[in-house]
Design a protein around this motif. Structure first.
Motif, PDB file in Angstrom:
ATOM      1  N   ILE A  78       4.510 -14.588  59.670  1.00 42.75           N
ATOM      2  CA  ILE A  78       6.001 -15.012  59.658  1.00 42.75           C
ATOM      3  C   ILE A  78       6.544 -14.326  58.672  1.00 42.75           C
ATOM      4  O   ILE A  78       7.808 -13.818  58.834  1.00 42.75           O
ATOM      5  CB  ILE A  78       5.987 -16.450  59.727  1.00 42.75           C
ATOM      6  CG1 ILE A  78       5.704 -17.130  61.048  1.00 42.75           C
ATOM      7  CG2 ILE A  78       7.629 -16.992  59.235  1.00 42.75           C
ATOM      8  CD1 ILE A  78       5.536 -18.803  60.901  1.00 42.75           C
ATOM      9  N   LEU A  79       6.042 -14.190  57.238  1.00 43.04           N
ATOM     10  CA  LEU A  79       6.655 -13.741  56.172  1.00 43.04           C
ATOM     11  C   LEU A  79       6.729 -12.112  56.554  1.00 43.04           C
ATOM     12  O   LEU A  79       7.662 -11.407  56.265  1.00 43.04           O
ATOM     13  CB  LEU A  79       5.651 -13.959  55.071  1.00 43.04           C
ATOM     14  CG  LEU A  79       5.847 -15.344  54.464  1.00 43.04           C
ATOM     15  CD1 LEU A  79       5.103 -15.684  53.348  1.00 43.04           C
ATOM     16  CD2 LEU A  79       7.355 -16.021  54.488  1.00 43.04           C
ATOM     17  N   ARG A  80       6.001 -11.387  57.170  1.00 48.42           N
ATOM     18  CA  ARG A  80       5.822 -10.171  57.419  1.00 48.42           C
ATOM     19  C   ARG A  80       7.080  -9.920  58.374  1.00 48.42           C
ATOM     20  O   ARG A  80       7.772  -8.695  58.449  1.00 48.42           O
ATOM     21  CB  ARG A  80       4.410  -9.583  58.101  1.00 48.42           C
ATOM     22  CG  ARG A  80       3.548  -9.270  57.083  1.00 48.42           C
ATOM     23  CD  ARG A  80       2.075  -8.575  57.369  1.00 48.42           C
ATOM     24  NE  ARG A  80       1.533  -9.343  58.392  1.00 48.42           N
ATOM     25  CZ  ARG A  80       0.584 -10.005  57.962  1.00 48.42           C
ATOM     26  NH1 ARG A  80       0.201 -10.305  56.626  1.00 48.42           N
ATOM     27  NH2 ARG A  80      -0.416 -10.883  58.753  1.00 48.42           N
ATOM     28  N   LEU A  81       7.264 -10.808  59.484  1.00 48.84           N
ATOM     29  CA  LEU A  81       8.304 -10.497  60.224  1.00 48.84           C
ATOM     30  C   LEU A  81       9.740 -10.560  59.806  1.00 48.84           C
ATOM     31  O   LEU A  81      10.573  -9.785  60.052  1.00 48.84           O
ATOM     32  CB  LEU A  81       8.333 -11.614  61.498  1.00 48.84           C
ATOM     33  CG  LEU A  81       7.197 -11.386  62.480  1.00 48.84           C
ATOM     34  CD1 LEU A  81       7.208 -12.833  63.475  1.00 48.84           C
ATOM     35  CD2 LEU A  81       7.593 -10.123  63.309  1.00 48.84           C
ATOM     36  N   ILE A  82       9.884 -11.534  58.715  1.00 49.69           N
ATOM     37  CA  ILE A  82      11.080 -11.457  58.104  1.00 49.69           C
ATOM     38  C   ILE A  82      11.231 -10.262  57.113  1.00 49.69           C
ATOM     39  O   ILE A  82      12.235 -10.028  57.182  1.00 49.69           O
ATOM     40  CB  ILE A  82      11.045 -12.878  57.137  1.00 49.69           C
ATOM     41  CG1 ILE A  82      10.976 -14.088  57.661  1.00 49.69           C
ATOM     42  CG2 ILE A  82      12.114 -12.749  56.077  1.00 49.69           C
ATOM     43  CD1 ILE A  82      10.760 -15.367  56.772  1.00 49.69           C
ATOM     44  N   GLU A  83      10.161  -9.754  56.571  1.00 47.43           N
ATOM     45  CA  GLU A  83      10.424  -8.499  55.731  1.00 47.43           C
ATOM     46  C   GLU A  83      10.731  -7.405  56.610  1.00 47.43           C
ATOM     47  O   GLU A  83      11.652  -6.496  56.260  1.00 47.43           O
ATOM     48  CB  GLU A  83       9.073  -8.221  55.064  1.00 47.43           C
ATOM     49  CG  GLU A  83       8.945  -9.243  53.757  1.00 47.43           C
ATOM     50  CD  GLU A  83       7.638  -8.949  52.968  1.00 47.43           C
ATOM     51  OE1 GLU A  83       6.665  -7.986  53.539  1.00 47.43           O
ATOM     52  OE2 GLU A  83       7.207  -9.806  52.194  1.00 47.43           O
ATOM     53  N   ASP A  84      10.160  -7.357  57.840  1.00 42.96           N
ATOM     54  CA  ASP A  84      10.228  -6.118  58.740  1.00 42.96           C
ATOM     55  C   ASP A  84      11.657  -6.136  59.360  1.00 42.96           C
ATOM     56  O   ASP A  84      12.451  -5.152  59.720  1.00 42.96           O
ATOM     57  CB  ASP A  84       9.206  -6.330  59.816  1.00 42.96           C
ATOM     58  CG  ASP A  84       7.945  -5.667  59.105  1.00 42.96           C
ATOM     59  OD1 ASP A  84       7.826  -5.228  57.951  1.00 42.96           O
ATOM     60  OD2 ASP A  84       6.828  -6.058  60.068  1.00 42.96           O
ATOM     61  N   LEU A  85      11.962  -7.438  60.070  1.00 40.41           N
ATOM     62  CA  LEU A  85      13.449  -7.615  60.635  1.00 40.41           C
ATOM     63  C   LEU A  85      14.453  -7.694  59.530  1.00 40.41           C
ATOM     64  O   LEU A  85      15.575  -7.365  60.214  1.00 40.41           O
ATOM     65  CB  LEU A  85      13.123  -8.879  61.498  1.00 40.41           C
ATOM     66  CG  LEU A  85      12.352  -8.944  62.729  1.00 40.41           C
ATOM     67  CD1 LEU A  85      11.951 -10.185  63.345  1.00 40.41           C
ATOM     68  CD2 LEU A  85      12.360  -7.577  63.722  1.00 40.41           C
ATOM     69  N   ILE A  86      14.398  -8.185  58.711  1.00 42.47           N
ATOM     70  CA  ILE A  86      15.284  -8.436  57.756  1.00 42.47           C
ATOM     71  C   ILE A  86      14.986  -7.989  56.177  1.00 42.47           C
ATOM     72  O   ILE A  86      14.793  -8.714  55.357  1.00 42.47           O
ATOM     73  CB  ILE A  86      15.663 -10.024  57.744  1.00 42.47           C
ATOM     74  CG1 ILE A  86      16.187 -10.674  58.908  1.00 42.47           C
ATOM     75  CG2 ILE A  86      17.135 -10.206  56.736  1.00 42.47           C
ATOM     76  CD1 ILE A  86      16.040 -11.972  59.029  1.00 42.47           C
ATOM     77  N   PRO A  87      15.239  -6.517  56.079  1.00 45.03           N
ATOM     78  CA  PRO A  87      14.617  -5.947  54.751  1.00 45.03           C
ATOM     79  C   PRO A  87      15.295  -6.403  53.803  1.00 45.03           C
ATOM     80  O   PRO A  87      14.848  -6.407  52.453  1.00 45.03           O
ATOM     81  CB  PRO A  87      14.682  -4.392  55.179  1.00 45.03           C
ATOM     82  CG  PRO A  87      15.363  -4.409  56.480  1.00 45.03           C
ATOM     83  CD  PRO A  87      15.665  -5.667  56.749  1.00 45.03           C
ATOM     84  N   ASP A  88      16.736  -6.860  53.706  1.00 42.54           N
ATOM     85  CA  ASP A  88      17.413  -7.150  52.554  1.00 42.54           C
ATOM     86  C   ASP A  88      17.289  -8.784  52.412  1.00 42.54           C
ATOM     87  O   ASP A  88      18.198  -9.250  51.410  1.00 42.54           O
ATOM     88  CB  ASP A  88      19.139  -6.919  52.891  1.00 42.54           C
ATOM     89  CG  ASP A  88      19.647  -7.392  54.051  1.00 42.54           C
ATOM     90  OD1 ASP A  88      18.866  -7.807  54.929  1.00 42.54           O
ATOM     91  OD2 ASP A  88      20.813  -7.311  53.928  1.00 42.54           O
ATOM     92  N   ALA A  89      16.539  -9.407  53.012  1.00 37.32           N
ATOM     93  CA  ALA A  89      16.384 -10.935  52.940  1.00 37.32           C
ATOM     94  C   ALA A  89      15.620 -11.192  51.400  1.00 37.32           C
ATOM     95  O   ALA A  89      14.858 -10.124  50.823  1.00 37.32           O
ATOM     96  CB  ALA A  89      15.485 -11.668  53.990  1.00 37.32           C
ATOM     97  N   PRO A  90      15.791 -12.160  50.785  1.00 36.61           N
ATOM     98  CA  PRO A  90      15.078 -12.512  49.583  1.00 36.61           C
ATOM     99  C   PRO A  90      13.488 -12.324  49.602  1.00 36.61           C
ATOM    100  O   PRO A  90      13.009 -12.657  50.773  1.00 36.61           O
ATOM    101  CB  PRO A  90      15.497 -13.922  49.201  1.00 36.61           C
ATOM    102  CG  PRO A  90      16.490 -14.225  50.263  1.00 36.61           C
ATOM    103  CD  PRO A  90      16.437 -13.244  51.311  1.00 36.61           C
ATOM    104  N   LEU A  91      12.889 -11.592  48.724  1.00 36.77           N
ATOM    105  CA  LEU A  91      11.419 -11.526  48.738  1.00 36.77           C
ATOM    106  C   LEU A  91      10.780 -12.865  48.583  1.00 36.77           C
ATOM    107  O   LEU A  91      10.919 -13.608  47.739  1.00 36.77           O
ATOM    108  CB  LEU A  91      10.972 -10.344  47.665  1.00 36.77           C
ATOM    109  CG  LEU A  91       9.546 -10.121  47.615  1.00 36.77           C
ATOM    110  CD1 LEU A  91       9.014  -9.371  48.629  1.00 36.77           C
ATOM    111  CD2 LEU A  91       9.302  -9.576  46.388  1.00 36.77           C
ATOM    112  N   PRO A  92       9.953 -13.142  49.562  1.00 34.29           N
ATOM    113  CA  PRO A  92       9.187 -14.525  49.698  1.00 34.29           C
ATOM    114  C   PRO A  92       8.074 -14.251  48.253  1.00 34.29           C
ATOM    115  O   PRO A  92       7.678 -13.290  47.840  1.00 34.29           O
ATOM    116  CB  PRO A  92       8.189 -14.549  50.672  1.00 34.29           C
ATOM    117  CG  PRO A  92       8.879 -13.835  51.701  1.00 34.29           C
ATOM    118  CD  PRO A  92       9.726 -12.379  50.964  1.00 34.29           C
ATOM    119  N   VAL A  93       8.110 -15.597  47.601  1.00 37.01           N
ATOM    120  CA  VAL A  93       7.352 -15.483  46.374  1.00 37.01           C
ATOM    121  C   VAL A  93       5.894 -15.254  46.630  1.00 37.01           C
ATOM    122  O   VAL A  93       5.133 -14.811  45.781  1.00 37.01           O
ATOM    123  CB  VAL A  93       7.326 -17.053  45.732  1.00 37.01           C
ATOM    124  CG1 VAL A  93       6.808 -17.993  46.551  1.00 37.01           C
ATOM    125  CG2 VAL A  93       6.855 -16.731  44.322  1.00 37.01           C
TER     126      VAL A  93
END
Length: 184
Positions: free
Chosen positions: A77-92
């Motif tokens: 799920i975290l990888r999906l967030i990073e891939d789909l929304i590159p400018d989203a805050p970086l998860p800890v």
């Protein structure tokens, strides 16, 4: 209708929180079963010691596998967030120190430790392991589970980190196995 980036981010974060809750409920259920078995043993309700400890050791392995599966799902799920929304805050969880502070890591360590403890109870009776070799065996069992979890989930998302975690896991598991054979 195509959902907005904010809606995708919100949905993925909800899925991530759901996975975290599932992992917490699994740990709660594990502790409940552990407490029930300990109560049953203390009250002598017909539970045989070796059988109870074999069941608890198998339950520890099942809980470890389920935790690793949930952690892998969370990492996905975290990888999906990073891939789909590159400018989203970086998860800890993507920081270099995260493997040493995450709940999933230490829960995996706990299940590996408890598995070794229950196996020692099966072979040694209700003798609490206090010698340095016994403590090392329990610790190496926990560290093997800790590293295996990181090898499977690739939480830090560094290209070669899973190889390092896998090698460490194999080393810790082999040392744990050798100590277990020697001690038991």
């Amino acid at each position: 209708m195509i959902p907005s980036r904010e809606e995708i981010y919100r949905q993925l974060m909800e899925h991530g929180r759901h996975v975290e809750r599932e992992r917490a409920w699994l740990l709660n259920f594990y502790i409940l079963v552990l407490a029930a078995v300990i109560y049953g043993l203390s009250e002598s309700h017909g539970i045989e010691l070796p059988i109870a400890f074999i069941i608890l050791s198998m339950f520890s392995i099942v809980a470890l596998i389920a935790t690793i599966k949930l952690d892998a799902e969370y990492a996905h799920i975290l990888r999906l967030i990073e891939d789909l929304i590159p400018d989203a805050p970086l998860p800890v969880s993507r920081t270099w120190y995260r493997p040493f502070l995450s709940v999933g890591s230490w829960t995996s360590f706990f299940y590996g430790f408890m598995f070794a403890l229950f196996i020692s109870f099966v072979f040694k009776g209700l003798h609490i392991p206090t010698t340095p070799l016994h403590v090392a065996w329990l610790t190496f069992s926990g560290m093997g589970a800790f590293c295996l979890r990181h090898a499977v989930t690739e939480h830090t998302r560094q290209k070669s980190s899973w190889c390092i975690w896998l090698v460490l896991s194999v080393i810790f598991i082999l040392i744990s196995f050798a100590l277990g054979v020697f001690l038991l």
